[in-house]
Design a protein around this motif. Structure first.
Motif, PDB file in Angstrom:
ATOM      1  N   GLY B 116       0.787  -1.450  -0.163  1.00  0.00           N
ATOM      2  CA  GLY B 116      -0.160   0.159  -0.080  1.00  0.00           C
ATOM      3  C   GLY B 116       0.834   1.311  -0.092  1.00  0.00           C
ATOM      4  N   ASP B 117       2.024   1.270  -0.177  1.00  0.00           N
ATOM      5  CA  ASP B 117       3.028   2.367  -0.046  1.00  0.00           C
ATOM      6  C   ASP B 117       2.757   3.324  -1.286  1.00  0.00           C
ATOM      7  OD1 ASP B 117       6.193   0.839   1.011  1.00  0.00           O
ATOM      8  OD2 ASP B 117       4.213   0.854   2.080  1.00  0.00           O
ATOM      9  N   GLN B 118       2.668   4.470  -0.870  1.00  0.00           N
ATOM     10  CA  GLN B 118       2.565   5.607  -2.002  1.00  0.00           C
ATOM     11  C   GLN B 118       3.707   5.852  -2.701  1.00  0.00           C
ATOM     12  OE1 GLN B 118      -0.572   7.046  -2.292  1.00  0.00           O
ATOM     13  NE2 GLN B 118      -1.597   6.706  -0.438  1.00  0.00           N
ATOM     14  N   ARG B 119       3.641   5.495  -3.998  1.00  0.00           N
ATOM     15  CA  ARG B 119       4.885   5.837  -4.847  1.00  0.00           C
ATOM     16  C   ARG B 119       4.705   7.170  -5.872  1.00  0.00           C
ATOM     17  NH1 ARG B 119       7.473   0.684  -3.474  1.00  0.00           N
ATOM     18  NH2 ARG B 119       5.927  -0.654  -3.080  1.00  0.00           N
ATOM     19  N   GLY B 120       5.701   7.638  -6.120  1.00  0.00           N
ATOM     20  CA  GLY B 120       5.910   8.721  -7.086  1.00  0.00           C
ATOM     21  C   GLY B 120       6.837   8.430  -8.115  1.00  0.00           C
ATOM     22  N   VAL B 121       6.480   9.303  -9.250  1.00  0.00           N
ATOM     23  CA  VAL B 121       7.556   9.221 -10.338  1.00  0.00           C
ATOM     24  C   VAL B 121       7.837  10.842 -10.599  1.00  0.00           C
ATOM     25  CG1 VAL B 121       7.794   9.034 -12.826  1.00  0.00           C
ATOM     26  CG2 VAL B 121       6.789   7.126 -11.719  1.00  0.00           C
ATOM     27  N   THR B 122       9.088  11.105 -10.176  1.00  0.00           N
ATOM     28  CA  THR B 122       9.565  12.337 -10.107  1.00  0.00           C
ATOM     29  C   THR B 122      10.576  12.550 -10.649  1.00  0.00           C
ATOM     30  OG1 THR B 122       8.642  12.717  -7.755  1.00  0.00           O
ATOM     31  CG2 THR B 122       9.906  14.532  -8.575  1.00  0.00           C
ATOM     32  N   ALA B 124      13.770  15.006 -13.069  1.00  0.00           N
ATOM     33  CA  ALA B 124      14.477  16.108 -12.791  1.00  0.00           C
ATOM     34  C   ALA B 124      13.777  17.316 -13.216  1.00  0.00           C
ATOM     35  CB  ALA B 124      15.829  15.792 -13.450  1.00  0.00           C
ATOM     36  N   ALA B 126      10.322  17.826 -13.482  1.00  0.00           N
ATOM     37  CA  ALA B 126       9.138  17.821 -12.527  1.00  0.00           C
ATOM     38  C   ALA B 126       8.828  19.068 -12.156  1.00  0.00           C
ATOM     39  CB  ALA B 126       8.792  16.771 -11.630  1.00  0.00           C
ATOM     40  N   SER B 208       0.884   9.238 -13.575  1.00  0.00           N
ATOM     41  CA  SER B 208       1.972   8.852 -12.521  1.00  0.00           C
ATOM     42  C   SER B 208       2.985   9.907 -12.344  1.00  0.00           C
ATOM     43  CB  SER B 208       2.590   7.749 -13.020  1.00  0.00           C
ATOM     44  OG  SER B 208       3.481   8.002 -14.167  1.00  0.00           O
ATOM     45  N   MET B 209       2.992  10.787 -12.951  1.00  0.00           N
ATOM     46  CA  MET B 209       3.973  12.044 -12.937  1.00  0.00           C
ATOM     47  C   MET B 209       3.368  13.038 -12.125  1.00  0.00           C
ATOM     48  SD  MET B 209       5.506  12.466 -16.811  1.00  0.00           S
ATOM     49  CE  MET B 209       4.362  11.457 -17.854  1.00  0.00           C
ATOM     50  N   SER B 210       2.115  13.259 -11.866  1.00  0.00           N
ATOM     51  CA  SER B 210       1.689  14.135 -10.977  1.00  0.00           C
ATOM     52  C   SER B 210       0.951  13.691  -9.708  1.00  0.00           C
ATOM     53  CB  SER B 210       0.515  14.914 -11.739  1.00  0.00           C
ATOM     54  OG  SER B 210       0.916  15.206 -13.027  1.00  0.00           O
ATOM     55  N   TYR B 211       0.596  12.427  -9.695  1.00  0.00           N
ATOM     56  CA  TYR B 211      -0.191  11.631  -8.747  1.00  0.00           C
ATOM     57  C   TYR B 211       0.360  10.784  -8.036  1.00  0.00           C
ATOM     58  CZ  TYR B 211      -5.035  10.632  -7.173  1.00  0.00           C
ATOM     59  OH  TYR B 211      -6.177  10.595  -6.370  1.00  0.00           O
ATOM     60  N   ALA B 212       0.188  10.557  -6.645  1.00  0.00           N
ATOM     61  CA  ALA B 212       0.594   9.467  -5.783  1.00  0.00           C
ATOM     62  C   ALA B 212       0.132   8.168  -6.339  1.00  0.00           C
ATOM     63  CB  ALA B 212      -0.036   9.633  -4.365  1.00  0.00           C
ATOM     64  N   ASN B 214      -0.881   4.418  -6.071  1.00  0.00           N
ATOM     65  CA  ASN B 214      -1.173   3.480  -5.132  1.00  0.00           C
ATOM     66  C   ASN B 214      -2.176   2.583  -5.435  1.00  0.00           C
ATOM     67  OD1 ASN B 214      -3.936   4.252  -3.952  1.00  0.00           O
ATOM     68  ND2 ASN B 214      -2.623   6.155  -3.820  1.00  0.00           N
TER      69      ASN B 214
END
Lengths: 329, 297, 408
Positions: B116-122, B124, B126, B208-212, B214
Motif C-alpha cells: 500500500g505504499d504511496q509511490r511517485g515518479v518525480t 528532474a 518535474a 503517474s507523473m503528478s499523482y501519488a 497506490n
C-alpha cells in the motif's frame, strides 16, 4: 445457437415456491439467534437481514421492473440519517425512525424519480450511481449533519440490544412479504410488463411513469427502513458508513446470486454471500477481498440467473451448462 | 483576471488527462455496451508499469508510454477474449458486476505485489514551468495535454480510415449486419477491449507523473470518466476530448466558489464530486447523448 | 442431476457455518489476549501495517523479556488481528467479533479517527477497555466514553507546533494559508491550526478544503498563491500531500515555510519527491530524536526504539509505529499496577496512569485523551528528517525561510 434468454426470474413471477418455503423456514430459524447471547453472531445475522431488505428493494426496481439501479444506497443513507437526526433531538423510538425514513425516502424517490426514470438502461444505471455518490459528498459538507465527522446515535444498553435484531428481522420479513404480495398483484404485473417491453405495456394501457415511480418509492422505503434500524444499532453514522460502496454493491450481488425477480432470491443470496464473506474473513485475513472479487466473477459467469432459478430448473445440469454460452459473442 | 486565466489553463490541462482516461472507457462502453468498472484498475496498472520502469531502469515516463500501451493492450485483449467474452452480450447488470469483480481482483493483486505504499515518479524536470501573460503553466502537464491531443487524433483517424477501425464501427452500429459482412465479432470485441485497456494504461502512465501511485488510485479517475463520457457523448473520440476539457474547466472554476453562510462553509472545491455528479445528471436529463454524441448512441 | 435438494442442503450447511463460533484462543490460562482491527487492505493499508508493526514489536519484546507480571503470576501476551479494510463500520463489527467470539481481554485501537470512533462505541457498550494510538480526532473523546483512551495528542495540535516555531523566527511569520482534505481528522487539524493562528496574532488568508480523492488541486493552489502567505499548511494525508507539494512547485508558489500534517514523516514523501521534499515541515507525534527517558519494563529511549524497528522491519521508525507501541505500553503499566486482568480495575488504572516512556509522557485527561505530550516538528533537511521543535527535543535548527524551488 441458443437464443439469448432475455427474461430473468424464470419460474413464475414469484419464483419457485419450494425456494420461498425454504426462505421462510430459514427466517423462522433466525428468530433464535439472539438466544445465543453472542453479540458478534447477532451482528452477522442482523447484517444479513439488513442486506436482504436492501436486496428486496433493489429486486423490485431492478429485478421486476427492469430498471437496474446502482444507487439504492442513497435511500439507505437517508433512512440512517433520519434516525440520527431524530436521535439528536432526543427521539429514540424505532417506530418513529422507520416511519420518518419511509416518508422521507419515498418523497425523495418520487422527486428524483420524475426526471431520472425517464432514462433507460445504462443511462439510468449511471444516473443512480451518481445520486448515491453526490449525496455522500453533500452530506460530508453539511455541518448540520455532522459533515465528515458524523453523528453519534443513541442506543439502548447491552442487555436490550436484541431489540435492533428483531427490528431488522421485521424489516426484512416485511420486505419479503411485500415483494410476494406485490408480485402477485396488479402492480407486479405492471412492473413485469414494463420490464419486458415498455412500449407494448403503454399500448396495453399501463401508465409506465406512474408504476415506475411506485416501484422506486417502495424499493426506497425498503432500503430506508433498513438504514433507519441500522443507525442506532451501529451507534455512529458518517457519510462513509451511510453511503458505503459495500451497501450499494452487496445487495445487488446478493440479488443476482439468489435470483433476480423472485421472492426467495434476495434472502437466500444474502445468506450465502454473507456466509462466504465471513468464512473468507476468518481464513484469509489479508487477502479476503481478493477472494471476494474472484467469487463475484465466478458467480456472474456461472450463476447469472441465480440459485433460485436452479430450484425450478427442468433438465438439470445440462440446461445449466448450455446457459453458460447464451451470452457469448 | 489573472486568476480567471490561470483557472482556465488549469482546467484545460487537467481536462487533458481526464480525456485520455475517458477515451478508452468511452470506446468500450459505446462499442461493446459494457461499462468497464475495471478501467480504473487498468489506469492504476499503467501507472505502476511506468513507476517500475522509472525506479528500476530509470526510463523516462514519457518513453514508457508505448510500453504501457502495448502491455495493457495485450492484457485487455486476452482478458476479453478468454474471460469476459463468455458474457459480453449479457444485460448490463452482468457485465457491470463482472468488471467490478475483476477490479477488486486487480486492485488486491496490486496490493500484494506493491503493498500500500504511496509511490511517485518525480523526474528532474518535474515541476518546471513557464509563465505567459501572468499564467503559470507546468511543462509536464502541457506535454500531457499534447499527448492527449495526439492520441485523440490518431484514434479518430484509425477508426475512420483503417479497415479494422471501420469493422469496429460497423459492429457497434449493427452487429448482425457486421457479421454478415464477414466481421469476426469476437476478435473485434477483443481488440476494442484491448484498446480500452491500452489507453487506460497510457493515461495511468501520464497520471503517474503528478499523482501519488497506490493500488486504489484508479477509482476517482473512473468516476470522473463516467461524467466525461456522458458529457462528451458515448463512443465518440472527439466527445471524450471535448467532455474532458469542458469538465476540467468546470471543476477548476467551481473551486473558486468559496463563501460562508452563518457557520456553514460552502466550498466549491469540497463539493467537487457533487458538482461533477450534478453536471452528469443535468446532461443525462437534458441531452443524454452528450455534447458530441450521435442520436443512436 | 437433481439440483433442488442439493441446493437446499448447501444453503442450510452454509447458514450453519455462520452460527458456529470460531474456536476461542485461550484468554484464560497464562496468556493475555489483546484484539485489534487494523486496516490491512483499503485506503489506509500503509498506516495499518505501521500500526501492526508497533503492536508486534511490543508483543515480541515483552514475551522475550519474561512477559507481564500481574498479581504474582507471569503472563505472556498475544494479539489477534482482523482486517477492517479501512472501513469504519467493519472495524466496529470486528471489534465485537474479537470480544464475543475470540474472547479478548482488551482492545488495541485500529488506525484512523473514523475507525477509532466506531470501535470506541463497542468498547463502551461491552465495557472492555481500549487504548488507541492512531485516532486523533477529539470528537472521539467528547462523547463521555469511559473505556477508551488515546495516547496521542489530539488532532488540533498537529500543525500548532509549526505555527509556534514560525512565529518564533526572525522575522516572525504573519500570514497563513490552510488547505485541508474533507475527512474528519484533517478538518480538525485545519480548525485547530486556524484557531491557534487567530488567537496568536497571525492572519489566516486562505482556508479551503478538497475531497480526499481529489485528482487535481491546481485551482486551490492558484487561489492560494494570490494571497501571498508566509506559511502554507496542508492538513491531509500522504496522497494529497504529494499532490499539493508538486502543485506548489509547478505553479511557482513561494512561501517562507511549508507544513504538512501527514507526509514528511513518511519515507514515501521524500522518496517520491526527491529534492522537492526538502525544507518541508511536518507535525509529528514523535520522532526518533526526542530525549525522553522511559520507565523500566521496555525500551527506554527513542533511538533504541528506532533501532529495534529498523532491525525488525527494515525501515526508519515512523511515529505511527511509536504511538501504537505506546498504546500497548499504557496497558502494560496499567495492568501491572492494577495487579489484575479485571476490565474495571484495568480501566481505573489507565485513568490514573502517569508514566514517561520513550514516546513521551502517557497520561490521560478526564476525557481519555493525552493532552500532556507535546507534538514535535520535523523538517526534511537534505533528504533527512530532522527534529527542529520544540527546542528541548530538537536535533537540528529549522531552515527558515525556505530557499526557492530548485535550490534545495
Amino acid at each position: 445457437m441458443v437464443a439469448p434468454l432475455k427474461r430473468i426470474g424464470l419460474g413464475g413471477i414469484t419464483g419457485s415456491p419450494v425456494a420461498i418455503g425454504v426462505a421462510l423456514a430459514l427466517m423462522a430459524l433466525l428468530l433464535l439467534v439472539p438466544l445465543g447471547h453472542n453479540g458478534y453472531i447477532e451482528i452477522v445475522f442482523r447484517n444479513i437481514l439488513m442486506y436482504a431488505a436492501m436486496a428486496y428493494g433493489w429486486n423490485l426496481i431492478g429485478g421486476y421492473t427492469g430498471y437496474v439501479s446502482f444507487g439504492q444506497v442513497a435511500f439507505f443513507g437517508i433512512g440512517a440519517y433520519c434516525s440520527a437526526v431524530l436521535s439528536a433531538h432526543n427521539v429514540d423510538n424505532l417506530f418513529a425512525d422507520v416511519a420518518l425514513a419511509c416518508v422521507v425516502t419515498a418523497l425523495f424517490a418520487v422527486l428524483v424519480g420524475l426526471p431520472v426514470l425517464r432514462l433507460k438502461g445504462h443511462y439510468f444505471a449511471i444516473a443512480t450511481l451518481g445520486i448515491g455518490l453526490a449525496l455522500s459528498d453533500i452530506v460530508a459538507n453539511l455541518d448540520v449533519l455532522g459533515a465528515s465527522s458524523g453523528l453519534a446515535v443513541h442506543h439502548v444498553d447491552e442487555a436490550h440490544f436484541y431489540v435492533y435484531y428483531y427490528a431488522m428481522w421485521l424489516v426484512a420479513l416485511g420486505a419479503m412479504l411485500a415483494t410476494y404480495f406485490i408480485a402477485r398483484s396488479k402492480l407486479g404485473f405492471a412492473f413485469v410488463a414494463i420490464r419486458e417491453n415498455e412500449e407494448a405495456a403503454a399500448v396495453l394501457g399501463i401508465d409506465a411513469t406512474r408504476y415506475k415511480i411506485i416501484a422506486w418509492a417502495i424499493s426506497a422505503m425498503m432500503a430506508g427502513s433498513a438504514g433507519a434500524v441500522f443507525a442506532p444499532a451501529n451507534g455512529f453514522l458518517d457519510p462513509s458508513i451511510a453511503f458505503s460502496a459495500d451497501s450499494n454493491i452487496f445487495p445487488i450481488v446478493m440479488g443476482i446470486l439468489g435470483g433476480v425477480g423472485t421472492v426467495a432470491g434476495p434472502f437466500i443470496g444474502a445468506l450465502i454471500l454473507a456466509g462466504a464473506n465471513e468464512l473468507l474473513q476468518k481464513y484469509f485475513i489479508k487477502i479476503h477481498t481478493l477472494f471476494f472479487g474472484a467469487m463475484i466473477v465466478l458467480v456472474v459467469l456461472l450463476l447469472s440467473r441465480g440459485l433460485v432459478w436452479l430450484f425450478g430448473l427442468k433438465g438439470g445440469a445440462r440446461t445449466w451448462l448450455k446457459s453458460l454460452t447464451a451470452y457469448k459473442a | 483576471m489573472h486568476l480567471v486565466l490561470q483557472d482556465l489553463a488549469n482546467g484545460i490541462l487537467a481536462g487533458g488527462i481526464l480525456a485520455v482516461v475517458a477515451l478508452g472507457f468511452s470506446l468500450v462502453w459505446g462499442i461493446m455496451n459494457i461499462i468497464n468498472l475495471a478501467h480504473g484498475a487498468f489506469v492504476m496498472l499503467g501507472a505502476y508499469l511506468t513507476y517500475q520502469l522509472f525506479a528500476s531502469l530509470h526510463v523516462d515516463p514519457f518513453l514508457s508510454l508505448p510500453v504501457s500501451f502495448v502491455v495493457m493492450f495485450a492484457a485487455g485483449y486476452l482478458l476479453q477474449r478468454y474471460l469476459i467474452n463468455w458474457v459480453v452480450r449479457a444485460p448490463i447488470l452482468t457485465t457491470f458486476l463482472l468488471t467490478f469483480g475483476l477490479s477488486l481482483l486487480f486492485v488486491n493483486i496490486a496490493l500484494i505485489v506493491w503493498t500500500g505504499d504511496q509511490r511517485g515518479v518525480t523526474t528532474a524536470y518535474a515541476g518546471a514551468n513557464f509563465t505567459i501573460v501572468g499564467v503559470t503553466i507546468p511543462w509536464v502537464k502541457l506535454y500531457t495535454l499534447l499527448v492527449a491531443l495526439v492520441i485523440t487524433g490518431v484514434m479518430h483517424l484509425w477508426l475512420t480510415r483503417s479497415k479494422t477501425g471501420r469493422a469496429i464501427r460497423a459492429t457497434s452500429m449493427d452487429i448482425g449486419a457486421a457479421q454478415l459482412s464477414g466481421v469476426r465479432v469476437a476478435s473485434i470485441y477483443a481488440i476494442v477491449y484491448g484498446l480500452g485497456a491500452g489507453l487506460a494504461g497510457v493515461a495511468g502512465s501520464l497520471i503517474s507523473m503528478s499523482y501519488a501511485i497506490n493500488p486504489n488510485m484508479g477509482e476517482p479517475f473512473l468516476i470522473k470518466a463516467f461524467v466525461v463520457c456522458v458529457l462528451g457523448g458515448l463512443g465518440s473520440v472527439q466527445g471524450a476530448l471535448v467532455g474532458g476539457l469542458v469538465y476540467g474547466i468546470v471543476e477548476a472554476f467551481a473551486t473558486q466558489l468559496d463563501f460562508t453562510i452563518g457557520t456553514q462553509h460552502i466550498s466549491g472545491s469540497g463539493l467537487q464530486d457533487a458538482i461533477a455528479l450534478a453536471v452528469l445528471l443535468i446532461v443525462l436529463i437534458v441531452r443524454p447523448t452528450g455534447i458530441m454524441g450521435k442520436a443512436t448512441a | 442431476m437433481k439440483l433442488r435438494p442439493t441446493a437446499a442442503l448447501g444453503i442450510l450447511a452454509l447458514s450453519a457455518t455462520l452460527a458456529a463460533p470460531s474456536v476461542p484462543v485461550s484468554a484464560a490460562g497464562d496468556t493475555i489476549l489483546f484484539g485489534s482491527p487494523v486496516s490491512l487492505t483499503g485506503s489506509l493499508t500503509k498506516e495499518g501495517h505501521l500500526t501492526q508493526e508497533g503492536y508486534e514489536l511490543w508483543k515480541n519484546y515483552v514475551n522475550a523479556h519474561g512477559g507481564l507480571k500481574v498479581g504474582g503470576k507471569t503472563y505472556k501476551v498475544d494479539i489477534k488481528y482482523y482486517d477492517d479494510e479501512s472501513k469504519n463500520d467493519t472495524s466496529a463489527q470486528l471489534a465485537e467479533r474479537l470480544i464475543d467470539q475470540d474472547h479478548v481481554n482488551f482492545l488495541l485501537g485500529p488506525y484512523g479517527s473514523g475507525t477509532s470512533f466506531t470501535v470506541a462505541q463497542i468498547a463502551e457498550r461491552k465495557k472492555i477497555p481500549m487504548v488507541e494510538g492512531n485516532g486523533a480526532a477529539e470528537k472521539i473523546f467528547n462523547q463521555g466514553f469511559k473505556y477508551t483512551f488515546g495516547v496521542l495528542s489530539p488532532a488540533k495540535r498537529y500543525l500548532e507546533g509549526i505555527l509556534q516555531m514560525a512565529k518564533a523566527q526572525k522575522p516572525a511569520a504573519q500570514t497563513v494559508a490552510i488547505t485541508a482534505a474533507s475527512d474528519a481528522f484533517s478538518q480538525e487539524v485545519a480548525q485547530g491550526a486556524a484557531a491557534w493562528a487567530n488567537a496568536n496574532g497571525m492572519k489566516v488568508v486562505y482556508n479551503n478544503k478538497y475531497p480526499d480523492t481529489a485528482t487535481d488541486v491546481s485551482s486551490i493552489i492558484s487561489a492560494l498563491k494570490q494571497t501571498n502567505p508566509d506559511i502554507i499548511l496542508n492538513a491531509g494525508h500522504l496522497q494529497d500531500a504529494l499532490l499539493v507539494q508538486k502543485g506548489l512547485k509547478e505553479q511557482n508558489v513561494i512561501a517562507k515555510g511549508y507544513g504538512y500534517s501527514v507526509g514528511p514523516d513518511t519515507p514515501d514523501f521524500a522518496s517520491s519527491l526527491g529534492k522537492d521534499a526538502n525544507d518541508v515541515f511536518g507535525g509529528a507525534q514523535w520522532s526518533d530524536a526526542v530525549k525522553y527517558k522511559g520507565a523500566p519494563g521496555f525500551i527506554r529511549s527513542a533511538p533504541e526504539y528506532a533501532k529495534a524497528i529498523d532491525a525488525a522491519y527494515h525501515h526508519r521508525a515512523d511515529y505511527h509505529n511509536a504511538e501504537s507501541t505506546a498504546a500497548c505500553l499504557a496497558f502494560q503499566y496499567a495492568i501491572e499496577r492494577a495487579g489484575s486482568l479485571d476490565p474495571e480495575k484495568v480501566r481505573d488504572a489507565l485513568a490514573k496512569l502517569d508514566v514517561t516512556t520513550f514516546y513521551g509522557i502517557i497520561k490521560f485527561d478526564s476525557r481519555g485523551i493525552n493532552l500532556y505530550k507535546p507534538m514535535v516538528v520535523n523538517q526534511i533537511q537534505n533528504g533527512r528528517l530532522t527534529t527542529v521543535w520544540p527546542a528541548f527535543t530538537a536535533d537540528g535548527k529549522p531552515i527558515y525561510p525556505a530557499p526557492p524551488w530548485g535550490k534545495r
